[in-house]
Write a protein that holds these residues in place. Sequence first.
Motif, PDB file in Angstrom:
ATOM      1  N   GLY A 128     -31.106 -28.171  47.649  1.00  0.00           N
ATOM      2  CA  GLY A 128     -31.163 -29.166  48.714  1.00  0.00           C
ATOM      3  C   GLY A 128     -30.142 -28.899  49.799  1.00  0.00           C
ATOM      4  N   ARG A 129     -30.018 -29.857  50.690  1.00  0.00           N
ATOM      5  CA  ARG A 129     -29.117 -29.744  51.840  1.00  0.00           C
ATOM      6  C   ARG A 129     -28.476 -31.114  52.078  1.00  0.00           C
ATOM      7  N   PHE A 130     -27.181 -31.099  52.359  1.00  0.00           N
ATOM      8  CA  PHE A 130     -26.480 -32.308  52.773  1.00  0.00           C
ATOM      9  C   PHE A 130     -26.403 -32.321  54.303  1.00  0.00           C
ATOM     10  N   PHE A 131     -26.547 -33.503  54.887  1.00  0.00           N
ATOM     11  CA  PHE A 131     -26.625 -33.652  56.342  1.00  0.00           C
ATOM     12  C   PHE A 131     -25.310 -34.161  56.915  1.00  0.00           C
ATOM     13  N   ASP A 132     -24.918 -33.592  58.039  1.00  0.00           N
ATOM     14  CA  ASP A 132     -23.881 -34.223  58.851  1.00  0.00           C
ATOM     15  C   ASP A 132     -24.536 -34.821  60.094  1.00  0.00           C
ATOM     16  N   GLN A 133     -23.750 -35.566  60.869  1.00  0.00           N
ATOM     17  CA  GLN A 133     -24.331 -36.272  62.008  1.00  0.00           C
ATOM     18  C   GLN A 133     -24.772 -35.312  63.096  1.00  0.00           C
ATOM     19  N   ASP A 134     -24.129 -34.161  63.205  1.00  0.00           N
ATOM     20  CA  ASP A 134     -24.556 -33.182  64.209  1.00  0.00           C
ATOM     21  C   ASP A 134     -25.969 -32.678  63.926  1.00  0.00           C
ATOM     22  N   VAL A 180     -30.923 -39.588  54.191  1.00  0.00           N
ATOM     23  CA  VAL A 180     -30.512 -38.301  53.625  1.00  0.00           C
ATOM     24  C   VAL A 180     -29.127 -38.424  53.001  1.00  0.00           C
ATOM     25  N   TRP A 181     -28.852 -37.503  52.048  1.00  0.00           N
ATOM     26  CA  TRP A 181     -27.500 -37.378  51.535  1.00  0.00           C
ATOM     27  C   TRP A 181     -26.585 -36.874  52.635  1.00  0.00           C
ATOM     28  N   SER A 182     -25.366 -37.407  52.669  1.00  0.00           N
ATOM     29  CA  SER A 182     -24.391 -37.032  53.686  1.00  0.00           C
ATOM     30  C   SER A 182     -23.431 -35.970  53.168  1.00  0.00           C
ATOM     31  N   THR A 183     -22.919 -35.139  54.076  1.00  0.00           N
ATOM     32  CA  THR A 183     -21.874 -34.180  53.709  1.00  0.00           C
ATOM     33  C   THR A 183     -20.593 -34.890  53.281  1.00  0.00           C
ATOM     34  N   ALA A 184     -20.492 -36.206  53.540  1.00  0.00           N
ATOM     35  CA  ALA A 184     -19.347 -36.977  53.066  1.00  0.00           C
ATOM     36  C   ALA A 184     -19.414 -37.244  51.568  1.00  0.00           C
ATOM     37  N   ASP A 185     -20.568 -36.978  50.955  1.00  0.00           N
ATOM     38  CA  ASP A 185     -20.724 -37.176  49.515  1.00  0.00           C
ATOM     39  C   ASP A 185     -19.928 -36.110  48.763  1.00  0.00           C
ATOM     40  N   ASP A 186     -19.216 -36.511  47.726  1.00  0.00           N
ATOM     41  CA  ASP A 186     -18.411 -35.570  46.943  1.00  0.00           C
ATOM     42  C   ASP A 186     -19.243 -34.435  46.369  1.00  0.00           C
TER      43      ASP A 186
END
Length: 228
Positions: A175-181, A149-155
Amino acid sequence: MELARAQQEQWDSAYARRPCLHGAEPSAAAHRAVQRFGAAGIDDVLELGAGHGRDALFLARQGFSVHATDFSETALDQLRHQAQREGLDDRVTAALHDVRDPLPPADATVNAVFANLLLNMAFTESELRSLVAEVHRVLCPGGVFVYAVWSTADDCSRHWQQLDDGLCMHDGFVGRFFDQDLVRTLAEPWQLDELTPYDEGQRRMLLVAMTKLPAAQVAVWSPTEMSH
């Protein structure tokens, strides 16, 4: 449902305008999945959100039997034609399916599930939990689910238009960006084997691998082998 239909039309149109939309090269996640599935002795894979088939065809070239699904008939037609051209149609089957609906396989009949970027699509958190629960249902005990998945760390996560329920939109795509939580929340009651940040091109990604535990182990498992 209106959002789902609009996104299906959006993706169908995108695949029609640009055949081989995502390129011919397999994703980094598909390479990792080949290693993990091979190490587990798995030879058949259910791919969800296969698109035009760059990863499904790669898995088939590595000797796996692949059942690919997507909600774009245009993309699946491209997948089928390429499989025929490469002589892989005996290893690759493709079926139209929207993962908001229950997955077609019966309980505990699948050895491995793979999904690259599917979970990033326009799903509410409730739909995401239902999808991951469906993957858990169809997998055999000891079966493996690998997804990226795309990460929330992506700009990009800071520049897309914010919508409700953690969703966002850019150029008509939602879409949605994912964090590890979020990954860890979706991993209950799985064994979370891998949670690895990585870069693919300009995108910041998360690679996730999970194993379906036998029922007796679900309550006592603790994450001791997870990568960070």
